[in-house]
Design a protein around this motif. Structure first.
Motif, PDB file in Angstrom:
ATOM      1  N   GLY A  83       0.808  -1.205   0.000  1.00 16.28           N
ATOM      2  CA  GLY A  83       0.000   0.000   0.000  1.00 16.28           C
ATOM      3  C   GLY A  83       0.849   1.265   0.000  1.00 16.28           C
ATOM      4  N   ILE A  84       0.404   2.243  -0.787  1.00 10.52           N
ATOM      5  CA  ILE A  84       1.105   3.528  -0.935  1.00 10.52           C
ATOM      6  C   ILE A  84       0.069   4.632  -0.793  1.00 10.52           C
ATOM      7  CG2 ILE A  84       2.493   4.978  -2.495  1.00 10.52           C
ATOM      8  CD1 ILE A  84       3.895   2.402  -1.751  1.00 10.52           C
ATOM      9  N   GLY A  85       0.457   5.735  -0.160  1.00 13.74           N
ATOM     10  CA  GLY A  85      -0.478   6.845  -0.051  1.00 13.74           C
ATOM     11  C   GLY A  85       0.128   8.023   0.673  1.00 13.74           C
ATOM     12  N   ARG A  86      -0.732   8.931   1.145  1.00 13.28           N
ATOM     13  CA  ARG A  86      -0.372  10.157   1.853  1.00 13.28           C
ATOM     14  C   ARG A  86       0.134  11.214   0.879  1.00 13.28           C
ATOM     15  NH1 ARG A  86       0.109   6.838   6.529  1.00 13.28           N
ATOM     16  NH2 ARG A  86       2.136   5.884   6.238  1.00 13.28           N
ATOM     17  N   VAL A 108      -2.292   1.766  -4.666  1.00 10.85           N
ATOM     18  CA  VAL A 108      -2.274   3.202  -4.386  1.00 10.85           C
ATOM     19  C   VAL A 108      -3.612   3.625  -3.793  1.00 10.85           C
ATOM     20  CG1 VAL A 108      -1.859   5.500  -5.307  1.00 10.85           C
ATOM     21  CG2 VAL A 108      -0.670   3.523  -6.308  1.00 10.85           C
ATOM     22  N   HIS A 109      -3.578   4.000  -2.513  1.00  8.58           N
ATOM     23  CA  HIS A 109      -4.783   4.479  -1.840  1.00  8.58           C
ATOM     24  C   HIS A 109      -5.285   5.747  -2.524  1.00  8.58           C
ATOM     25  CE1 HIS A 109      -4.619   1.964   1.872  1.00  8.58           C
ATOM     26  NE2 HIS A 109      -3.319   1.957   1.625  1.00  8.58           N
ATOM     27  N   GLN A 110      -6.584   5.870  -2.651  1.00  5.39           N
ATOM     28  CA  GLN A 110      -7.172   7.074  -3.218  1.00  5.39           C
ATOM     29  C   GLN A 110      -6.881   8.246  -2.282  1.00  5.39           C
ATOM     30  OE1 GLN A 110     -11.335   6.635  -4.044  1.00  5.39           O
ATOM     31  NE2 GLN A 110     -11.364   8.276  -5.539  1.00  5.39           N
ATOM     32  N   PRO A 111      -6.300   9.336  -2.780  1.00  6.31           N
ATOM     33  CA  PRO A 111      -5.916  10.445  -1.900  1.00  6.31           C
ATOM     34  C   PRO A 111      -7.108  10.984  -1.116  1.00  6.31           C
ATOM     35  CG  PRO A 111      -4.919  10.713  -4.064  1.00  6.31           C
ATOM     36  CD  PRO A 111      -5.900   9.589  -4.182  1.00  6.31           C
TER      37      PRO A 111
END
Length: 299
Positions: A83-86, A108-111
């Motif tokens: 998981g990637i985000g922020r 990729v987490h939805q911003p």
């Protein structure tokens, strides 16, 4: 033999919890028996730093520790989705770490920023892809209000392999799927309960937090759906729905709480959840969970 990424994406994406030790620090080693059981049951793709992993409760450094150490625990037995985000700089840094750790792809987490433009999200994804050296990406879509046109533009970015569709709108999923490249994989992102409805419009595979507790049931549901046996799938889902009902309480604030409370009850303590997630379960919720565990003879 380890599954290919394409094979794994159409299977179960098992979202791992993030364990904490007595001091509240991340303790990835506590995942070892959970991972061993899930992979032994046939889990197609473990996922680190997902929402069941309390991604937004972790610092970027903690998320980096998790992906490095979980990759070692998986040890090549299955493709690892990270998981990637922020903020963009944190996302790029974590993408680079995940690639170095050996992740097969990025989720990729939805911003969640209040000011998110569809075209800004295009730039966000491209920057993450560059930082990872071109790892394949799965988009984690939790809000389909951006519309089919925007979803199509995101899916057209080089490196995007698919979408984890986490909104209860099967018809919008069908519309988006028809508008995008046929090679895009559409994964049910609302776990087992919603999997049949999303399968019916073309999704393949689904996300699962249940795999931390009862991976055998998740795999049986997946097998039934792949065989087109919706009757069996729904019967199997009915037998685990009480668990998901607990997780959905308090505006979904007991989502991870239910999983960690079940692990604690089964002797696999992964620590509490961090605020603003609820901890512990209420007495009524714990009674529901105890009944679920006893009824299904979970161990």
């Amino acid at each position: 033999m380890m599954l290919t990424l394409d094979q794994a994406l159409t299977g179960i994406s098992g979202i791992l919890v993030t364990p904490y030790d007595a001091a509240g620090e991340v303790a990835p080693a506590r995942l070892a028996p959970i991972l061993d059981r899930a992979l032994g049951a046939g889990l197609h793709m473990p996922v680190v730093n997902g929402n069941t992993g309390e991604f937004y409760a972790l610092t970027t450094e903690e998320a980096s520790v998790m992906v490095r150490e979980v990759a070692e625990l998986v040890d090549g037995r299955a493709p690892l989705l990270a998981g990637i985000g922020r903020g963009i700089r944190d996302a790029m840094a974590l993408a680079k770490v995940s690639a170095q750790a050996g992740a097969a792809a990025l989720m990729v987490h939805q911003p969640p920023d209040p000011f998110v433009a569809p075209r800004g999200t295009v730039d966000y994804l491209k920057a993450i892809a560059d930082a990872s050296g071109g790892l394949p990406m799965m988009l984690y879509l939790r809000n389909d209000a951006i519309g089919t046109k925007a979803i199509t533009e995101l899916c057209a970015i080089p490196g995007v392999k698919g979408v984890k569709w986490a909104t209860p709108n099967p018809l919008k999923l069908a519309e988006a799927k028809a508008a995008c490249d046929p090679s895009i994989v559409w994964v049910g992102g609302l776990a087992e309960v919603w999997a049949p409805a999303l399968y019916a419009v073309g999704a393949r595979g689904f996300t699962s937090g249940l795999i931390n507790v009862w991976p055998e049931r998740s795999l049986a549901i997946h097998a039934a759906l792949e065989a087109g046996d919706y009757g069996l799938a729904n019967e199997l889902i009915a037998g685990m729905k009480a668990f998901e009902d607990i997780r959905a309480q308090e505006m979904n604030g007991t989502n991870v709480t239910g999983v960690k409370a079940a692990l604690l009850a089964l002797g696999r303590d992964c620590g509490p959840t961090r605020p603003p997630s609820a901890w512990p379960l209420t007495n009524a919720q714990q009674t529901q969970l105890d009944a679920f565990i006893a009824q299904n003879k979970l161990t």
